[in-house]
Design an enzyme around this catalytic site. Structure first.
Site, PDB file in Angstrom:
ATOM      1  N   CYS A 113     -17.801 -10.618 -54.576  1.00 12.15           N
ATOM      2  CA  CYS A 113     -18.397 -11.461 -55.620  1.00 12.15           C
ATOM      3  C   CYS A 113     -17.491 -11.605 -56.843  1.00 12.15           C
ATOM      4  O   CYS A 113     -17.643 -12.546 -57.626  1.00 12.15           O
ATOM      5  CB  CYS A 113     -19.759 -10.924 -56.032  1.00 12.15           C
ATOM      6  SG  CYS A 113     -20.937 -10.974 -54.679  1.00 12.15           S
ATOM      7  N   HIS A 250     -21.215 -14.403 -62.859  1.00 13.86           N
ATOM      8  CA  HIS A 250     -21.515 -14.436 -61.421  1.00 13.86           C
ATOM      9  C   HIS A 250     -23.029 -14.504 -61.270  1.00 13.86           C
ATOM     10  O   HIS A 250     -23.773 -13.822 -61.981  1.00 13.86           O
ATOM     11  CB  HIS A 250     -20.966 -13.184 -60.748  1.00 13.86           C
ATOM     12  CG  HIS A 250     -21.472 -12.989 -59.363  1.00 13.86           C
ATOM     13  ND1 HIS A 250     -21.418 -13.981 -58.413  1.00 13.86           N
ATOM     14  CD2 HIS A 250     -22.068 -11.918 -58.762  1.00 13.86           C
ATOM     15  CE1 HIS A 250     -21.957 -13.534 -57.295  1.00 13.86           C
ATOM     16  NE2 HIS A 250     -22.354 -12.287 -57.467  1.00 13.86           N
ATOM     17  N   ASN A 280     -27.105 -16.499 -54.556  1.00 17.21           N
ATOM     18  CA  ASN A 280     -25.845 -15.789 -54.772  1.00 17.21           C
ATOM     19  C   ASN A 280     -24.818 -16.322 -53.763  1.00 17.21           C
ATOM     20  O   ASN A 280     -24.938 -16.071 -52.571  1.00 17.21           O
ATOM     21  CB  ASN A 280     -26.073 -14.287 -54.586  1.00 17.21           C
ATOM     22  CG  ASN A 280     -24.813 -13.468 -54.813  1.00 17.21           C
ATOM     23  OD1 ASN A 280     -23.709 -13.998 -54.891  1.00 17.21           O
ATOM     24  ND2 ASN A 280     -24.989 -12.158 -54.914  1.00 17.21           N
TER      25      ASN A 280
HETATM   26  O1  UT7 Z   1     -23.478 -10.225 -55.862  1.00 18.02           O
HETATM   27  C1  UT7 Z   1     -23.152  -8.903 -55.614  1.00 18.02           C
HETATM   28  C2  UT7 Z   1     -23.983  -8.004 -56.389  1.00 18.02           C
HETATM   29  N1  UT7 Z   1     -25.317  -7.942 -55.855  1.00 18.02           N
HETATM   30  C3  UT7 Z   1     -26.301  -7.801 -56.706  1.00 18.02           C
HETATM   31  O2  UT7 Z   1     -26.053  -7.856 -57.891  1.00 18.02           O
HETATM   32  C4  UT7 Z   1     -27.659  -7.494 -56.209  1.00 18.02           C
HETATM   33  C5  UT7 Z   1     -28.227  -6.409 -57.064  1.00 18.02           C
HETATM   34  N2  UT7 Z   1     -29.588  -6.035 -56.718  1.00 18.02           N
HETATM   35  C6  UT7 Z   1     -30.630  -6.844 -56.956  1.00 18.02           C
HETATM   36  O3  UT7 Z   1     -30.477  -7.967 -57.413  1.00 18.02           O
HETATM   37  C7  UT7 Z   1     -32.011  -6.279 -56.714  1.00 18.02           C
HETATM   38  O4  UT7 Z   1     -31.922  -4.900 -56.507  1.00 18.02           O
HETATM   39  C8  UT7 Z   1     -32.750  -6.924 -55.537  1.00 18.02           C
HETATM   40  C9  UT7 Z   1     -33.116  -8.362 -55.887  1.00 18.02           C
HETATM   41  C10 UT7 Z   1     -31.866  -6.905 -54.297  1.00 18.02           C
HETATM   42  C11 UT7 Z   1     -34.038  -6.181 -55.252  1.00 18.02           C
HETATM   43  O5  UT7 Z   1     -34.833  -6.122 -56.420  1.00 18.02           O
HETATM   44  P1  UT7 Z   1     -35.470  -4.720 -56.882  1.00 18.02           P
HETATM   45  O6  UT7 Z   1     -36.311  -4.993 -58.037  1.00 18.02           O
HETATM   46  O7  UT7 Z   1     -34.322  -3.755 -57.047  1.00 18.02           O
HETATM   47  O8  UT7 Z   1     -36.386  -4.347 -55.659  1.00 18.02           O
HETATM   48  P2  UT7 Z   1     -36.349  -3.068 -54.711  1.00 18.02           P
HETATM   49  O9  UT7 Z   1     -35.143  -3.094 -53.831  1.00 18.02           O
HETATM   50  O10 UT7 Z   1     -36.567  -1.864 -55.553  1.00 18.02           O
HETATM   51  O11 UT7 Z   1     -37.611  -3.338 -53.818  1.00 18.02           O
HETATM   52  C12 UT7 Z   1     -38.924  -3.381 -54.373  1.00 18.02           C
HETATM   53  C13 UT7 Z   1     -39.916  -3.642 -53.265  1.00 18.02           C
HETATM   54  C14 UT7 Z   1     -39.732  -2.752 -52.047  1.00 18.02           C
HETATM   55  O12 UT7 Z   1     -40.981  -2.419 -51.567  1.00 18.02           O
HETATM   56  P3  UT7 Z   1     -41.618  -0.966 -51.877  1.00 18.02           P
HETATM   57  O13 UT7 Z   1     -40.639   0.032 -51.324  1.00 18.02           O
HETATM   58  O14 UT7 Z   1     -41.727  -0.902 -53.366  1.00 18.02           O
HETATM   59  O15 UT7 Z   1     -42.924  -1.014 -51.154  1.00 18.02           O
HETATM   60  C15 UT7 Z   1     -39.041  -3.652 -51.059  1.00 18.02           C
HETATM   61  O16 UT7 Z   1     -39.286  -3.315 -49.727  1.00 18.02           O
HETATM   62  O17 UT7 Z   1     -39.762  -4.998 -52.794  1.00 18.02           O
HETATM   63  C16 UT7 Z   1     -39.646  -4.989 -51.377  1.00 18.02           C
HETATM   64  N3  UT7 Z   1     -38.819  -6.116 -50.973  1.00 18.02           N
HETATM   65  C17 UT7 Z   1     -39.304  -7.348 -50.762  1.00 18.02           C
HETATM   66  N4  UT7 Z   1     -40.539  -7.855 -50.830  1.00 18.02           N
HETATM   67  C18 UT7 Z   1     -40.689  -9.173 -50.560  1.00 18.02           C
HETATM   68  C19 UT7 Z   1     -37.475  -6.139 -50.785  1.00 18.02           C
HETATM   69  N5  UT7 Z   1     -37.091  -7.369 -50.442  1.00 18.02           N
HETATM   70  C20 UT7 Z   1     -38.194  -8.146 -50.418  1.00 18.02           C
HETATM   71  C21 UT7 Z   1     -38.438  -9.501 -50.138  1.00 18.02           C
HETATM   72  N6  UT7 Z   1     -39.688  -9.964 -50.230  1.00 18.02           N
HETATM   73  N7  UT7 Z   1     -37.431 -10.358 -49.833  1.00 18.02           N
END
Ligand code: UT7
EC number: 2.3.1.180
Length: 323
Positions: A113, A250, A280
């Site tokens: 990225c 980004h 992204n």
């Molecule tokens: O470009 C390179 C750099 N990449 C990034 O910058 C990405 C960085 N990370 C992020 O942007 C975020 O961490 C994400 C958008 C990937 C995830 O957001 P989050 O607020 O960190 O969510 P999380 O991973 O803590 O997940 C929260 C909940 C989980 O459920 P439980 O364990 O709380 O029951 C996940 O299983 O959301 C669930 N979840 C989803 N639910 C619905 C994860 N993906 C999804 C989904 N739809 N697509």
């Protein structure tokens, strides 16, 4: 002193748009979750015949046209990509051939990225070092082709596209009033390699592999790394957040973008956001955002523009340039 000045910009997107609603029919997710957690509303997905090279070629042709140049006027092509058409030859050489360019040098650069920031920094070093006089710098990706479409934690986040800048050598005074690249700050730290990676490759599995990410871990590091390299750019040039006309980050996640701007004291009106439209697109996201904001008249000649990115590796970096 020699500066690398922006001469043209362009972008290309696949024909097909995929909305969050359509994602709901593929994996267990919702428009509400995606928008709330990431700010993404739709992304573009490459279809048959659309590849990283074809999208990169489209962005290159748009940039050349806008600059009033032809491929004969270039002597360097750098393509930032992690999704090349082939392991080799480089996608940059493929694009060089598509443009009918038979001279100069072309190569790919891989910093995930952060690829576009690394590529602009590299082109700037080539230009200032006298190795090139006019460089086409492309960020182009087809991440849809390395996604695990059954993994909701990653497949909703990424999209395809390409953007390009043409940088050319120009004489500057050596002050911050010069147009062109004023500083670039690059960092990497491979200790984080297992937090965002592809689980395949030519020398390990002999396959392309799929993207794997510990999103929460990446998120945890993002704002700190981004603000670190932006502050380093301020320090290197004696500028401050007040001097910045546009922050072009980004586009990974709206919350990371807002959090970084807030921490730096850059008002959100000065931040270019396209993650809602493109998702992204990895190395393509900054040049796509630049194209959007320069084409609609927000970014104007003489504006001070801060680019920043953070991603797989981890790699991160910033470029401060006067448009
Ligand atoms: O470009 C390179 C750099 N990449 C990034 O910058 C990405 C960085 N990370 C992020 O942007 C975020 O961490 C994400 C958008 C990937 C995830 O957001 P989050 O607020 O960190 O969510 P999380 O991973 O803590 O997940 C929260 C909940 C989980 O459920 P439980 O364990 O709380 O029951 C996940 O299983 O959301 C669930 N979840 C989803 N639910 C619905 C994860 N993906 C999804 C989904 N739809 N697509």
């Amino acid at each position: 002193m020699i500066r690398s000045v922006v001469r043209g910009f362009g972008a290309a997107l696949p024909k097909r748009v995929m909305t969050n609603k359509e994602m709901e029919s593929r994996v267990d997710t919702s428009d509400e979750w995606i928008v709330q957690r990431t700010g993404i509303r739709q992304r573009y997905i490459a279809g048959e015949g659309e590849t990283t090279a074809s999208l990169g070629e489209g962005a290159a042709r748009a940039a050349l046209q806008r600059a009033g140049l032809t491929p004969d006027d270039l002597d360097l092509i750098i393509v930032a990509t992690s999704t090349p058409d082939n392991t080799f030859p480089a996608t940059a050489v493929n694009i060089q051939n598509r443009l009918g360019m038979r001279h100069g040098a072309a190569f790919d650069l891989q910093a995930v990225c952060s690829g576009f920031v690394y590529a602009v920094a590299t082109a700037d070093a080539y230009i200032r070092g006298g190795l090139a006089s006019r460089a086409l710098v492309i960020g182009a990706e087809t991440f849809s082709r390395i996604l695990d479409w059954s993994d909701r934690t990653t497949c909703v986040l990424f999209g395809d596209g390409a953007g390009a800048l043409i940088l050319e050598a120009a004489n500057g005074e050596g002050t911050n009033a010069d147009r062109g690249v004023l500083t670039a700050q690059l960092r990497s730290d491979g200790v984080h390699g297992d937090k965002l990676y592809v689980d395949g490759g030519p020398s390990t599995t002999g396959t392309v592999g799929h993207l794997r990410m510990e999103g929460r871990e990446v998120f945890k590091h993002a704002v700190g790394m981004i603000t670190d390299v932006i502050e380093a750019a301020f320090e290197a040039t004696g500028t401050t957040a007040d001097d910045v006309d546009w922050l072009v980050p980004h586009q990974a996640n709206r919350r990371i973008i807002d959090g970084s701007a807030r921490k730096l004291g850059i008002p959100l009106e000065k931040v270019v956001v396209t993650v809602d439209q493109h998702g992204n697109t990895s190395a393509a996201s900054i040049p796509l955002a630049l194209d959007t904001a320069a084409a609609d008249g927000r970014i104007k000649r003489g504006d001070l523009v801060m680019l920043e990115a953070m991603g797989g590796g981890f790699t991160w970096g910033s470029v401060l340039l006067r448009w």
